[in-house]
Design an enzyme around this catalytic site. Sequence first.
Site, PDB file in Angstrom:
ATOM      1  N   CYS A  86      49.526  -9.487  29.200  1.00  0.00           N
ATOM      2  CA  CYS A  86      48.599  -8.406  28.866  1.00  0.00           C
ATOM      3  C   CYS A  86      47.213  -8.665  29.471  1.00  0.00           C
ATOM      4  CB  CYS A  86      48.553  -8.188  27.351  1.00  0.00           C
ATOM      5  SG  CYS A  86      47.929  -6.553  26.947  1.00  0.00           S
ATOM      6  N   HIS A 180      54.062  -7.685  25.579  1.00  0.00           N
ATOM      7  CA  HIS A 180      53.937  -8.918  24.776  1.00  0.00           C
ATOM      8  C   HIS A 180      55.310  -9.499  24.474  1.00  0.00           C
ATOM      9  CE1 HIS A 180      49.625  -8.914  23.851  1.00  0.00           C
ATOM     10  NE2 HIS A 180      49.733  -7.607  23.994  1.00  0.00           N
ATOM     11  N   GLU A 182      55.896 -12.318  23.168  1.00  0.00           N
ATOM     12  CA  GLU A 182      55.831 -13.256  22.043  1.00  0.00           C
ATOM     13  C   GLU A 182      56.093 -12.605  20.693  1.00  0.00           C
ATOM     14  OE1 GLU A 182      53.392 -12.017  23.781  1.00  0.00           O
ATOM     15  OE2 GLU A 182      51.435 -12.072  22.812  1.00  0.00           O
ATOM     16  N   ASP A 239      53.753 -30.582   2.846  1.00  0.00           N
ATOM     17  CA  ASP A 239      53.024 -31.229   3.942  1.00  0.00           C
ATOM     18  C   ASP A 239      52.692 -32.680   3.625  1.00  0.00           C
ATOM     19  OD1 ASP A 239      53.078 -28.588   4.647  1.00  0.00           O
ATOM     20  OD2 ASP A 239      50.989 -28.220   4.107  1.00  0.00           O
ATOM     21  N   ARG A 308      36.129 -23.552  -5.813  1.00  0.00           N
ATOM     22  CA  ARG A 308      36.750 -24.261  -4.690  1.00  0.00           C
ATOM     23  C   ARG A 308      35.908 -25.456  -4.261  1.00  0.00           C
ATOM     24  NH1 ARG A 308      40.551 -21.844  -1.572  1.00  0.00           N
ATOM     25  NH2 ARG A 308      41.434 -19.951  -2.436  1.00  0.00           N
TER      26      ARG A 308
END
Length: 539
Positions: A86, A180, A182, A239, A308
């Site tokens: 693109c 695209h 992807e 993780d 947070r």
Amino acid sequence: MAEIHDQFDTILILDFGSQYSHLITRRCREHNVYAELMPCTTQLKDVKFKPKGIILSGSPYSVYDKDSPHADPGIFDLGVPILGICYGLQELAWQMKGKVEKCDHREYGFAQVKISQIGGENASVDALFEGLGDEMQVWMSHGDQLSTPPPDFHVIGYTATAPYAALAHNSKPIYGIQFHPEVTHSPRGKEVIGRFILNICGCQKHWTMEEFIGKEIARIREICGPTGRVIGAVSGGVDSTVAAKLMHEAIGDRFHAIMVDNGVLRLNEAKQVDEMLNKDLGVNLTVVDASDLFLSRLEGVEDPEQKRKIIGNTFINVFEAEAAKIEAAAAEEEKNGAAAKGRVEWLLQGTLYPDVIESISFKGPSATIKTHHNVGGLLKDMKLKLIEPLRELFKDEVRALGRLLAIPAPLVQRHPFPGPGLAIRILGPVTREQVAILQQADNIYIEEIRKAGLYNEIAQAFAVLLPVKAVGVMGDARTYEQVIALRAVQTEDFMTADWYVFPPEILRRISSRITNEVSGINRITYDISSKPPATVEWL
Ligand SMILES: Nc1ncnc2c1ncn2[C@@H]1O[C@H](COP(=O)(O)OP(=O)(O)OP(=O)(O)O)[C@@H](O)[C@H]1O
Ligand SMILES: O=c1[nH]c(=O)c2[nH+]cn([C@@H]3O[C@H](COP(=O)(O)O)[C@@H](O)[C@H]3O)c2[nH]1
Ligand SMILES: NC(=O)CC[C@H](N)C(=O)O
Ligand SMILES: [Mg+2]
């Protein structure tokens, strides 16, 4: 120090700011080829490895805008294959003296690309499209297009409105495509990317988690040296558990895992994680109960960002204190004649590639929507050095790694749970009472999801405690109690998400159980917001 791109054939993806750039990286990895994203403004002299090929991403810019980004022209002299997607196609045309113009009809959506036959009598299709037939459905998203291709290029694909939808250089392996490949809306796009990286760049399919484990363990051993010790923040999430297991394989008991009970964990979480890591995985984990400290600092706080930050900072304080304790204990043992132990030099973090991508985009980090507790300044002025074995991996790669490391399936498939925990799911002030109500409601919700066999179909599910009261009737008496909101989402990467459609009878059972079993709750709502415009968490 050997870096990953020195150990695996690597595709360099230059990011011009497309919302799909990270998907190009993913598609390459799905072909077992390692790919790394760098800002498009990266100068070649700063790229410390030789890529096997380069992909130029899309972009919200137009090449002829005054402030539009451009690649280092040196990439065209490297002699490695290049694929422009693109904006990437428009960029290489712009650099090589073709012409790009606004098109009359912006093209956003599906298109059919016809694949050109090239050559005379024994005409064939270009290597990029070999084996893909004469036509394929693709996804387009552009307002500019090529009006004149650069000299020395020929057309290899076209659509009804874009005569230059795909180009190839006459003698060099330089390609450009307007569509695209992807995105999943281009059903054969992944094959196009495969043709480029495997057949044209000649990459070996070596990027597998099996290969990664061995190389990463060797790398960790080299980094830590023969005596260095590591502490790690371990939550029981996927993780940090995978990172912890990898560290344990690499340096055994020189790794100290620490789980902090911050008072806003799920029901029985600390106990379960303790058992899982110590017994099932053989990682030596210490659970530190710091719930009083966290809850006292959170007292009366309602603002989400403030919650947070308080939690992020308090985590730091606890880890520093623990590292000091481990060293003090070793010093004491040494006094009593034990052999000297190495310093606790390293802090293990479970950082994943999406966190890294966010911070390397050439546009800089995106607007602060919310401060994730472990990104953006955790332990900034700390003496411990960071070790992040999962820094290059996507979540599904981490899960694959977990399976190879023999981490039990229920743990590998666990829904993510944020570090600030229930504090960002209690919309008002956090108290022990509010935590207890939410823990029970959340536990029933997840239990019923599991019973219905839906847990693995949902990416993340949790309950939220609202700070409002509603009127109800129970046992003929009036009640005036709080409301629970249920959330469940499906998503590939948590950057966007859809709300999950439950069979009604499951919601009915969950609602009835929560209102019956959790005192203080008389009403349940189901959250039907996608991300965007909402986010996954409520705070
Ligand atoms: N209660 C906790 N005690 C110790 N460390 C924690 C705790 N909660 C979070 N962390 C640290 O913060 C990091 C980021 O949290 P995050 O939730 O993103 O990852 P995770 O918990 O390992 O996995 P998941 O995304 O599946 O929940 C973790 O990897 C861990 O290092
Ligand atoms: O470890 C974490 N620390 C945090 O501070 C944090 N905030 C959100 N999340 C998780 O990130 C994913 C996307 O959430 P949002 O759409 O709410 O940003 C979801 O999976 C969220 O649970 C966090 N994880
Ligand atoms: N998706 C893209 O890369 C778009 C490129 C350019 N902004 C266009 O509109 O044509
Ligand atoms: Mg977590």
